[in-house]
Design a protein around this motif. Structure first.
Motif, PDB file in Angstrom:
ATOM      1  N   HIS A 264       0.853  -1.190   0.000  1.00 48.19           N
ATOM      2  CA  HIS A 264       0.000   0.000   0.000  1.00 48.19           C
ATOM      3  C   HIS A 264       0.894   1.247   0.000  1.00 48.19           C
ATOM      4  N   THR A 270      -6.552   3.260  -5.695  1.00 47.90           N
ATOM      5  CA  THR A 270      -7.898   2.763  -5.970  1.00 47.90           C
ATOM      6  C   THR A 270      -7.968   1.989  -7.283  1.00 47.90           C
ATOM      7  N   ARG A 272      -6.251  -0.567  -7.684  1.00 47.74           N
ATOM      8  CA  ARG A 272      -6.177  -1.909  -7.115  1.00 47.74           C
ATOM      9  C   ARG A 272      -5.387  -2.898  -7.957  1.00 47.74           C
ATOM     10  N   PHE A 306      -8.688  -8.596  -3.760  1.00 48.06           N
ATOM     11  CA  PHE A 306      -9.644  -7.481  -3.719  1.00 48.06           C
ATOM     12  C   PHE A 306     -11.090  -7.949  -3.830  1.00 48.06           C
ATOM     13  N   ARG A 309     -12.403  -9.117  -0.534  1.00 50.92           N
ATOM     14  CA  ARG A 309     -12.439  -8.118   0.542  1.00 50.92           C
ATOM     15  C   ARG A 309     -13.344  -6.937   0.231  1.00 50.92           C
ATOM     16  N   ALA A 311     -14.010  -5.135  -2.694  1.00 51.94           N
ATOM     17  CA  ALA A 311     -13.726  -4.056  -3.644  1.00 51.94           C
ATOM     18  C   ALA A 311     -14.889  -3.826  -4.606  1.00 51.94           C
ATOM     19  N   LEU A 318     -16.842  -1.386  -8.912  1.00 53.91           N
ATOM     20  CA  LEU A 318     -15.647  -1.126  -8.122  1.00 53.91           C
ATOM     21  C   LEU A 318     -15.827   0.189  -7.374  1.00 53.91           C
ATOM     22  N   SER A 319     -15.568   0.167  -6.089  1.00 48.81           N
ATOM     23  CA  SER A 319     -15.727   1.368  -5.284  1.00 48.81           C
ATOM     24  C   SER A 319     -14.447   2.191  -5.282  1.00 48.81           C
ATOM     25  N   TRP A 322      -9.965   0.940  -1.220  1.00 51.08           N
ATOM     26  CA  TRP A 322      -8.985  -0.154  -1.230  1.00 51.08           C
ATOM     27  C   TRP A 322      -9.742  -1.473  -1.128  1.00 51.08           C
ATOM     28  N   HIS A 323     -10.034  -1.953   0.067  1.00 50.24           N
ATOM     29  CA  HIS A 323     -10.911  -3.121   0.161  1.00 50.24           C
ATOM     30  C   HIS A 323     -12.312  -2.707  -0.298  1.00 50.24           C
ATOM     31  N   GLY A 324     -12.943  -1.880   0.492  1.00 48.55           N
ATOM     32  CA  GLY A 324     -14.189  -1.244   0.091  1.00 48.55           C
ATOM     33  C   GLY A 324     -13.956   0.245  -0.026  1.00 48.55           C
ATOM     34  N   PRO A 339     -11.725   3.845 -10.601  1.00 50.00           N
ATOM     35  CA  PRO A 339     -11.157   2.530 -10.276  1.00 50.00           C
ATOM     36  C   PRO A 339     -11.048   1.587 -11.472  1.00 50.00           C
TER      37      PRO A 339
END
Length: 610
Positions: A264, A270, A272, A306, A309, A311, A318-319, A322-324, A339
């Motif tokens: 990270h 974002t 990812r 991702f 978790r 994403a 895709l948000s 990172w994870h969400g 993203p």
């Protein structure tokens, strides 16, 4: 998103195969197209607009998903069971009828980067999508539509890019136009200029800086290698740039944890799993030192990391995060469709099903195979991987993302570059919380930040390594800077241990120093004073990180006036090798119970194993 069953025989670590990649591409495209304008020129995904505005964000949605569709259809040699290309053909027609008009479908015109020029970025994805799918899309468009698309794309050739990887966007546009017989002096100039700058930015061993200065991060792979090497591959033209990609991947394989997570670090996180696009490209072109089973492990590991978790949210999109969703991960220029630069990872689909990338048995990620310390002299980075937990740590002594002409206080604290350490298991705390992995000098109650990094060097020995740099602490508010104040820093990595040595020079009376460690949940990291520190405690980070909603940061404190040397042990985890430190005039010695000794000589700086 409907995925095939795991295949643990072929892919024992992730379960993912090529069919999973195809299914993810289709799932992302299907969800995004639910938000298309009536004629498909813009994909107006839900969420707050970026600084570039809603229309630019809609073009971003079209262009970046088009890239995923291009890789998906080209990888199937034109088979398009979902009819993606027909949708993009309608969008190309509608979007280029009257660029710049304030209506439902029209694309924004391409302008200079300083004039809301985001459309230049998207022009590269449009051009690549067209080049990838030429026989099934471009060649079937009406001639009038082709002319309009060309005219819109030429805006990228006629306007000024941002002084960094943006020069590869007109390069890519020019490459497409030349590939369809529409090249001229304008396309040649754009391509020559980009390659000229690329040479100026190359530092060796596969590392480019993203523009003048020392900005080393994921843009090295997903932009500076990606565009020119893919361009040469599509043109079937040999290029020396492939050897640079190979050199980059030789060390880049260690940037991913055993769980698939990228380190990270840096901006635009974002995007990812775009982080593995260079791995996929190398496998497709053959410009890779990695065995096919390792390449697929890295590719599928990041994708699954991702997806597992959160994403992809409930809408299948895709948000931003990172994870969400995670606002501190997001840049000001990011909008709801940003993203989807993750689409670059689908370059791996250009490898057909019978390619070794997909038929070889998946192997373990390098980070989980053995404890490794790897020095990267060109970017000034030190990587530290531990097989027992599969975590990779990055110690930053060279990348600050500042242009040479920028003042050090241009944007204050930058959590994604200014911290001393990053990992695959933790993210930095936000600007408005206590800074993790940081050495601050506190003057008149104001904590300093680390902006411009002056690299001294990095190196490695047998099972250990070191990195060193110095910086001038800068401050917010009315203080700005303190004359002659300077911090020299050395990190020594061995096993899980990180010994952090700082020499503060020129501190005014009444100052204090603060050293922080890893931002985690309670009791998951160690920060132990070895020399110079007087107080030990922890500070809360209620805004959390990209990994935890609320974090604790261990902290050491001591008074400092003039010059003083501080030594601390930091560990991401709960077990250490228990080194001790001895500080004498101009020298720091660290020793471990097994007899291993490292000596740091401060004047001039030299690090040696005893």
């Amino acid at each position: 998103m409907k995925l095939p069953p795991d295949d643990r025989r072929l892919s024992p670590h992730t379960g993912y195969t090529r069919d999973h990649w195809v299914a993810v591409a289709d799932g992302l495209l299907d969800a995004a197209w639910r938000w298309a304008t009536p004629h498909g020129a813009l994909l107006d995904l839900p969420g707050p607009a970026s600084a570039n505005g809603v229309r630019s964000d809609g073009l971003e949605g079209f262009a970046r998903t088009f890239l995923a569709a291009g890789f998906r259809v080209a990888g199937e040699n034109g088979e398009d069971p979902h009819g993606w290309l027909e949708r993009y053909a309608h969008g190309l027609d509608a979007g280029t009828r009257s660029p710049g008009r304030d209506d439902v479908e029209s694309w924004p015109v391409i302008l200079d980067h300083s004039l809301a020029g985001q459309a230049m970025v998207e022009s590269a994805s449009v051009a690549l999508g067209l080049r990838l799918t030429r026989p099934w899309l471009w060649d079937r468009l009406d001639e009038r539509v082709r002319d309009r698309v060309e005219e819109w794309l030429r805006g990228a050739l006629r306007h000024v890019p941002s002084p960094n990887n943006w020069y590869l966007f007109p390069y890519t546009v020019g490459g497409f136009l030349e590939s369809v017989g529409r090249g001229d002096a304008e396309t040649a100039h754009a391509r020559d200029r980009a390659l000229e700058l690329l040479e100026a930015w190359y530092r060796g061993h596969g590392w480019y800086t993203d523009g003048d200065g020392q900005a080393f991060d994921y843009y090295n792979g997903w932009a500076l290698h990606f565009y020119p090497v893919l361009d040469a591959h599509l043109a079937r033209t040999p290029t020396a740039l492939g050897a640079r990609l190979r050199a980059h991947l030789d060390s880049f394989a260690l940037w991913f944890g055993d769980d698939g997570a990228p380190i990270h670090f840096g901006r635009s996180l974002t995007y990812r799993f775009a982080s593995v696009s260079a791995v996929g490209l190398g496998a497709v072109t053959g410009d890779t030192p990695l065995r096919p089973g390792v390449s697929r492990r890295l590719l599928s590991g990041a994708l699954r990391y991702f997806l597992d978790r959160g994403a992809v949210g409930d809408e299948g999109l895709l948000s931003l995060g990172w994870h969400g969703p995670h606002p501190p991960t997001v840049q000001f220029y990011s909008g709801p469709a940003s993203p989807y630069w993750a689409s670059k990872a689908f370059v791996c689909l250009l490898a057909p099903p019978e390619h070794p990338l997909w038929t070889a048995t998946e192997e373990r990620a390098p980070s989980g195979a053995a404890d490794t310390v790897l020095a990267l002299p060109e970017p000034g980075l030190l990587l530290q991987a531990t097989a027992s937990d599969g975590v990779v740590r990055l110690h930053n002594h060279g990348s600050d993302h500042l242009q040479p002409y920028e003042a050090e206080l241009a944007s204050g604290d930058d959590p994604h570059y200014g911290r001393f350490a990053y990992s695959t298991r933790t993210g930095p705390t936000g600007r408005d919380n206590a800074a993790d992995n940081h050495l601050a000098v506190v003057v008149d109650g104001v904590r300093s930040v680390r902006r411009r990094i002056h690299p001294i060097g990095v190196g490695q020995g047998d099972g250990w390594g070191w990195g060193a740099s110095w910086h001038r602490p800068t401050f917010g508010g009315g203080l700005v800077s303190v004359p002659s104040l300077r911090v020299e820093s050395v990190t020594v990595a061995r096993g899980r241990d990180e010994v952090r040595v700082h020499r503060v020079v020129g501190a005014p009376p009444g100052s204090r120093a603060e050293q922080t460690g890893w931002a985690t949940g309670a009791g998951e990291s160690i920060l132990r004073p070895l020399a110079g520190w007087e107080q030990r405690g922890e500070v809360r980070a209620p805004r959390g990180t990209a990994y935890v909603p609320w974090a604790l940061v261990p902290r050491l404190i001591a008074d400092v006036h003039g010059e003083k040397v501080f030594v601390a042990l930091a560990v991401l985890g709960t077990e250490s090798g228990d080194p001790v430190a001895t500080v004498t005039s101009g020298r720091v010695e660290m020793s471990w119970p097994d007899g291993f000794v490292v000596e740091i000589r401060l004047d001039p700086l030299e690090v040696v194993a005893g």
